[in-house]
Scaffold this active site. Structure first.
Site, short mmCIF file in Angstrom:
data_model
loop_
_atom_site.label_atom_id
_atom_site.label_comp_id
_atom_site.label_asym_id
_atom_site.label_seq_id
_atom_site.Cartn_x
_atom_site.Cartn_y
_atom_site.Cartn_z
N SER A 234 65.87 44.89 47.06
CA SER A 234 65.59 45.47 48.38
C SER A 234 66.77 45.19 49.30
O SER A 234 67.76 44.59 48.89
CB SER A 234 64.31 44.87 48.97
OG SER A 234 64.60 43.57 49.44
N LYS A 235 66.61 45.60 50.52
CA LYS A 235 67.67 45.43 51.52
C LYS A 235 68.10 43.98 51.71
O LYS A 235 69.24 43.70 52.04
CB LYS A 235 67.19 45.98 52.86
CG LYS A 235 67.79 47.33 53.18
CD LYS A 235 67.54 47.70 54.62
CE LYS A 235 68.81 48.05 55.35
NZ LYS A 235 69.77 48.87 54.69
N ARG A 236 67.15 43.08 51.47
CA ARG A 236 67.47 41.66 51.62
C ARG A 236 68.65 41.26 50.75
O ARG A 236 69.33 40.27 51.01
CB ARG A 236 66.27 40.81 51.17
CG ARG A 236 65.25 40.55 52.24
CD ARG A 236 64.14 39.69 51.68
NE ARG A 236 63.48 40.31 50.54
CZ ARG A 236 63.43 39.80 49.33
NH1 ARG A 236 63.98 38.65 49.08
NH2 ARG A 236 62.80 40.42 48.34
N GLU A 244 75.50 52.87 51.90
CA GLU A 244 75.92 51.54 52.38
C GLU A 244 77.05 50.97 51.52
O GLU A 244 77.95 50.32 52.03
CB GLU A 244 74.74 50.58 52.38
CG GLU A 244 73.80 50.81 53.55
CD GLU A 244 72.50 50.04 53.41
OE1 GLU A 244 72.06 49.47 54.40
OE2 GLU A 244 71.92 50.03 52.30
#
Ligand code: GLU
Length: 479
Positions: A234-236, A244
């Site tokens: 995930s983005k974490r 990105e």
């Protein structure tokens, strides 16, 4: 009817509900590699049936990300919504043959049926006499639906526990698993490579194929990606989408290489394989069964390797494209830019890291108070005075990037003996120069940096810094 299967046809079928994430990019890459490996075809289908979350912007983003990654498709993009007529026809056909039926049972009716027949028993409905209600596919009571998965092996699902599942609502709008199976059938897809979160959908899709009388494709369900902490990616875990990664200065070729190795390949995730090699070697059946770990640090390392292997021309052009996007494309002295690139090529691991390292060649030194406090004290003023004198003495007739006699060699010859002569460590001599010309403590090699900046500007910055360095009395005052 059975579709002629000449050669491999695979598809990537993203739902455009957001940007293309790394997991999706890997699925796209595996399909693309499989197609290119076999000389087959790669079809792009946009599963846009979630009308609220599917937006044209998301579709555009996904296409853009695929193009940027170099994953070109041979057919499409085909909109799933645009195929409503084909779905309706297939539905008609199944109703006509009795493979599907309308059932007016409500959710409560189904619950009541299950209470009577046992919870693990798949619901079996009765065709509604008035021809209303949702459309369900008949699931046989006997036997099993078997997914012969190229990665997971055989996965068996007992038919008896499967509901006669709804394939279309009362208004005729079709449901996901039906649309996917009809599309894969109509498009002559021979191999479905996708995330294993879809494994549980596969028996339903196989049952639709069976009802349509069409041979199903082969399936390869790829284990999902995790972050280094073992949790679902995930983005974490850092950059999560292709966009990105692009903004963070990664190269498409490095991403292809690293992402391909997530679950597939020679057994580690550090092997450099060109895209040609990936195409030559990739087979979906060689993908491993356990979840792979996406570690941005490793991608960064690999990206650095790719950046170092570029020719200087390619490197400069690529860095320039990235810097232009960040700085609005302002004019930069070409020769100086190329030299700046040359002296950081060994150092930077991403395109994003390059500009902060070379901006001092185009802009005044940055203001980094911490660097000043740490470095510009003690002997710094005296050292800078000596450095000025030595640099000023370099023969002007030589060439160098600024045609002023400052080359890496001439600067090195002038400055290298200084620490010994002053009885100081190298850091005490070279860090003040670095801070004087760049404003900070991070820069390319010091001789390279001075040569790149050239005589006039280097001397001016060193002189100006020397005057600003607090003398011993001021330091004593501060103490
Ligand atoms: N649209 C699905 C997704 O984005 C993929 C469906 C499939 O590959 O069958 O997860």
């Amino acid at each position: 009817m059975s579709i002629e299967k000449n050669g491999l046809r695979v598809r990537f079928a993203p739902s455009p509900t957001g940007a293309l994430h790394i997991g999706g990019a890997r699925t796209a890459l595996y399909n693309w590699l499989a197609a290119r490996h076999e000389g087959g075809e790669f079809v792009l289908r946009i599963e846009d049936t979630d009308l609220e979350r599917s937006t044209p912007e998301n579709v555009a983003q996904i296409l853009d990300a695929l193009r940027w990654l170099g994953l070109d498709w041979d057919e499409g993009p085909i909109s799933q919504v645009g195929r409503a007529e084909a779905h309706a026809e297939a539905l008609e056909r199944l109703i006509e043959t009795g493979a599907a039926y309308r059932d007016s049972a409500t959710a409560d009716d189904v619950k009541a049926w299950k209470a009577e027949h046992g919870a693990d028993r798949g619901y079996r409905g009765t065709p509604s006499p008035d021809g209303t209600g949702a459309i369900r596919l008949r699931v046989p009571d006997e036997g099993e639906t078997v997914v012969e998965d190229l990665i997971r092996g055989e996965v068996r699902f007992p038919n008896r526990s499967y509901d006669d599942f709804v394939i279309a609502r009362g208004d005729g709008s079709v449901l996901y698993n039906f649309a996917v199976a009809v599309d894969d059938a109509d498009m002559g897809i021979t191999e479905v490579i996708r995330g294993d979160d879809h494994l549980s959908n596969t028996p339903k899709q196989l049952l639709v194929f069976k009802a349509l009388g069409i041979d199903p494709p082969r399936y390869a369900h790829v284990p999902l990606l995790h972050g280094p902490d073992g949790k679902k990616l995930s983005k974490r875990h850092g950059a999560a989408s292709v966009q990105e990664l692009r903004d963070a200065g990664y190269l498409p070729a490095a991403i292809r290489n690293y992402v391909a190795l997530l679950g597939w390949g020679p057994g580690d995730d550090e092997t450099l394989l060109s895209t040609e090699e990936l195409v030559a070697r990739f087979r979906p059946e060689d993908v491993g069964r356990s979840s792979a770990v996406f570690d941005e640090k490793k991608l960064r390392w690999m990206n650095g390797r790719y950046m170092r292997e570029m020719s200087l021309d390619e490197y400069s052009a690529t860095v320039r494209g990235f810097v232009d996007a960040e700085t609005g494309g302002r004019a930069l002295n070409e020769e100086r830019f190329a030299f700046g690139c040359e002296i950081v090529q060994e150092k930077a691991q991403t395109l994003q890291e390059v500009w902060p390292l070379i901006r001092f060649l185009f802009e005044p030194p940055v203001e980094d108070e911490k660097a000043w406090r740490k470095v510009m004290k003690g002997d710094a003023a005296r050292v800078l005075g000596e450095v000025e004198a030595l640099l000023a003495g370099i023969d002007q007739s030589g060439n160098g990037p600024n045609h002023d006699g400052f080359t890496i060699e001439s600067v090195q010859t002038a400055l290298e003996p200084l620490p010994d002569r002053l009885g100081l460590g190298a850091g005490k001599v070279f860090q003040p120069i670095r801070v004087a010309i760049t404003g900070t403590t991070i820069s390319p090699g010091i001789f390279e940096s001075v040569a790149a900046l050239g005589r006039e500007e280097s001397l001016a910055r060193i002189a100006s810094a020397r005057l600003k360095v607090p003398g011993p009395e001021e330091l004593a005052d501060q103490a």
